[in-house]
Design an enzyme around this catalytic site. Sequence first.
Site, short mmCIF file in Angstrom:
data_model
loop_
_atom_site.label_atom_id
_atom_site.label_comp_id
_atom_site.label_asym_id
_atom_site.label_seq_id
_atom_site.Cartn_x
_atom_site.Cartn_y
_atom_site.Cartn_z
N GLN A 1 40.17 47.37 52.70
CA GLN A 1 41.19 46.78 52.81
C GLN A 1 42.49 47.18 52.21
O GLN A 1 43.65 47.22 52.85
CB GLN A 1 41.05 45.14 52.40
CG GLN A 1 42.35 44.08 52.76
CD GLN A 1 41.83 42.67 52.23
OE1 GLN A 1 41.28 42.17 53.19
NE2 GLN A 1 41.95 42.18 51.18
N GLY B 1 41.47 31.27 49.54
CA GLY B 1 40.98 30.34 48.68
C GLY B 1 39.74 30.30 48.10
O GLY B 1 39.13 31.24 47.93
N ASP C 1 37.71 44.88 47.76
CA ASP C 1 37.79 45.02 49.22
C ASP C 1 38.56 46.35 49.49
O ASP C 1 39.81 46.26 49.82
CB ASP C 1 38.73 43.67 49.75
CG ASP C 1 37.79 42.58 49.59
OD1 ASP C 1 37.06 42.41 50.58
OD2 ASP C 1 38.23 41.80 48.79
N HIS D 1 40.54 36.57 41.67
CA HIS D 1 41.75 35.99 42.22
C HIS D 1 42.58 35.69 40.96
O HIS D 1 43.90 36.18 41.02
CB HIS D 1 41.65 34.51 43.19
CG HIS D 1 40.76 34.58 44.19
ND1 HIS D 1 39.45 34.09 44.25
CD2 HIS D 1 40.76 35.39 45.38
CE1 HIS D 1 38.99 34.36 45.50
NE2 HIS D 1 39.91 35.00 46.34
N GLY E 1 42.65 42.99 45.60
CA GLY E 1 41.65 43.47 44.52
C GLY E 1 41.01 44.67 45.11
O GLY E 1 40.44 44.93 46.34
N GLN E 2 40.56 45.66 44.47
CA GLN E 2 39.60 47.04 44.54
C GLN E 2 38.41 46.25 45.24
O GLN E 2 37.60 47.30 45.83
CB GLN E 2 39.50 47.59 43.48
CG GLN E 2 38.91 49.11 43.85
CD GLN E 2 38.02 49.40 42.64
OE1 GLN E 2 38.99 49.89 41.36
NE2 GLN E 2 37.00 50.01 42.84
N GLN F 1 40.47 36.99 61.49
CA GLN F 1 40.02 38.03 60.76
C GLN F 1 38.29 37.76 60.90
O GLN F 1 37.43 38.85 60.02
CB GLN F 1 40.29 38.58 59.20
CG GLN F 1 40.00 37.29 58.30
CD GLN F 1 40.80 37.88 57.18
OE1 GLN F 1 41.93 37.54 56.76
NE2 GLN F 1 39.96 37.97 55.91
P1 AMP Z 1 39.70 36.49 49.55
O1 AMP Z 1 40.05 35.29 49.03
O2 AMP Z 1 38.17 36.81 49.29
O3 AMP Z 1 40.11 37.04 50.69
O4 AMP Z 1 40.36 37.46 48.33
C1 AMP Z 1 41.85 37.56 47.97
C2 AMP Z 1 42.28 38.79 47.09
O5 AMP Z 1 41.31 38.76 45.96
C3 AMP Z 1 41.81 39.94 47.97
O6 AMP Z 1 42.86 41.09 47.32
C4 AMP Z 1 40.41 40.40 47.27
O7 AMP Z 1 40.30 41.88 47.06
C5 AMP Z 1 40.64 39.94 45.69
N1 AMP Z 1 39.41 39.73 45.11
C6 AMP Z 1 38.24 39.14 45.73
N2 AMP Z 1 37.24 39.15 45.01
C7 AMP Z 1 37.57 39.92 43.79
C8 AMP Z 1 37.03 40.38 42.47
N3 AMP Z 1 35.92 40.14 42.12
N4 AMP Z 1 37.88 41.22 41.73
C9 AMP Z 1 39.33 41.44 41.88
N5 AMP Z 1 39.77 40.96 43.05
C10 AMP Z 1 39.15 40.12 44.08
#
Ligand code: AMP
Length: 281
Positions: free
Chosen positions: A153, A31, A150, A37, A147-148, A61
């Site tokens: 991950q 979120g 992470d 996202h 997303g790359q 996590q």
């Molecule tokens: P999170 O909500 O931070 O757990 O992220 C959810 C998904 O969004 C994960 O797969 C992240 O790698 C991806 N994500 C977060 N930030 C970015 C970004 N700046 N660019 C691309 N994907 C992202």
Amino acid sequence: MIIFNNIKELKAHLKKQKLEGKTIGLVPTMGFLHAGHLSLISKAKQENNIVVVSIFVNPTQFGPNEDYERYPRNLEKDFELSQGAGADIIFNPEVKEMYPENYYTYVEVTGITELLCGISRPGHFKGVTTVVSKLFNIISPDKAYFGQKDAQQCVVIKKMVKDLNLDIDIIVCPIIREKDGLALSSRNVYLNEKEKEQATVLYQSLEKAKEKIEKNERNSKIIKELIRKIINEKELAKTEYIEIVDLETLKEVKEIKGSILIALAVKFGRTRLIDNLMMEV
Ligand code: AMP
């Protein structure tokens, strides 16, 4: 767009959709959505009939001294943004729906989770692989989008999917950045103005590293030193790690060749930021 909080109801709904032959794309998130996202949601929309966005701040996590309690949340805005980007379904369970009392089962990828971020965040990836496995089992997506940003991950999830013979395509999407190069992250809201400005050094250092590699520097120690020097020019930056690793094994490489990942974790004040660059040399 339909919002589900309940696993059983979501499963029943998706079962019907699948019987109609519809394909499902899953975008797992915690979120507080931003354009990073949304890029995943848009991509999922292009490639699937139905897009499910999960919004769940996953307690397993986070380490005991991490930011689980203060992690930013804004559900109403997340719903609006998800819908705008093409989400059909939001899955937003409560913690007790995902981890009821007497919950004892975890999924763990070993080895590659003990390096890079795994060093300062023990147990983090075990929480990630557990929640992602649960989401995969609840939703049974054809494709799942990560997303790359992470990078570790992504490598860990791909390994889990391969090792457990799951029939899910893992799609890795590019890092979305601010104009000044700072990778978008929900945690960027923790940064004050000065920290935010100095944090652009992460992208700048990666770009300089890329230039140097493109000019045929192959010694990974020299590249890491270059990055460290650039980051150290910012007085608020406290480097946790700068590593150049093989993209599959995540093992350190001495000579830059093949598929490599340059990964960084740097703290600005209390906020830990990560960034990375993937290269084919
Ligand atoms: P999170 O909500 O931070 O757990 O992220 C959810 C998904 O969004 C994960 O797969 C992240 O790698 C991806 N994500 C977060 N930030 C970015 C970004 N700046 N660019 C691309 N994907 C992202």
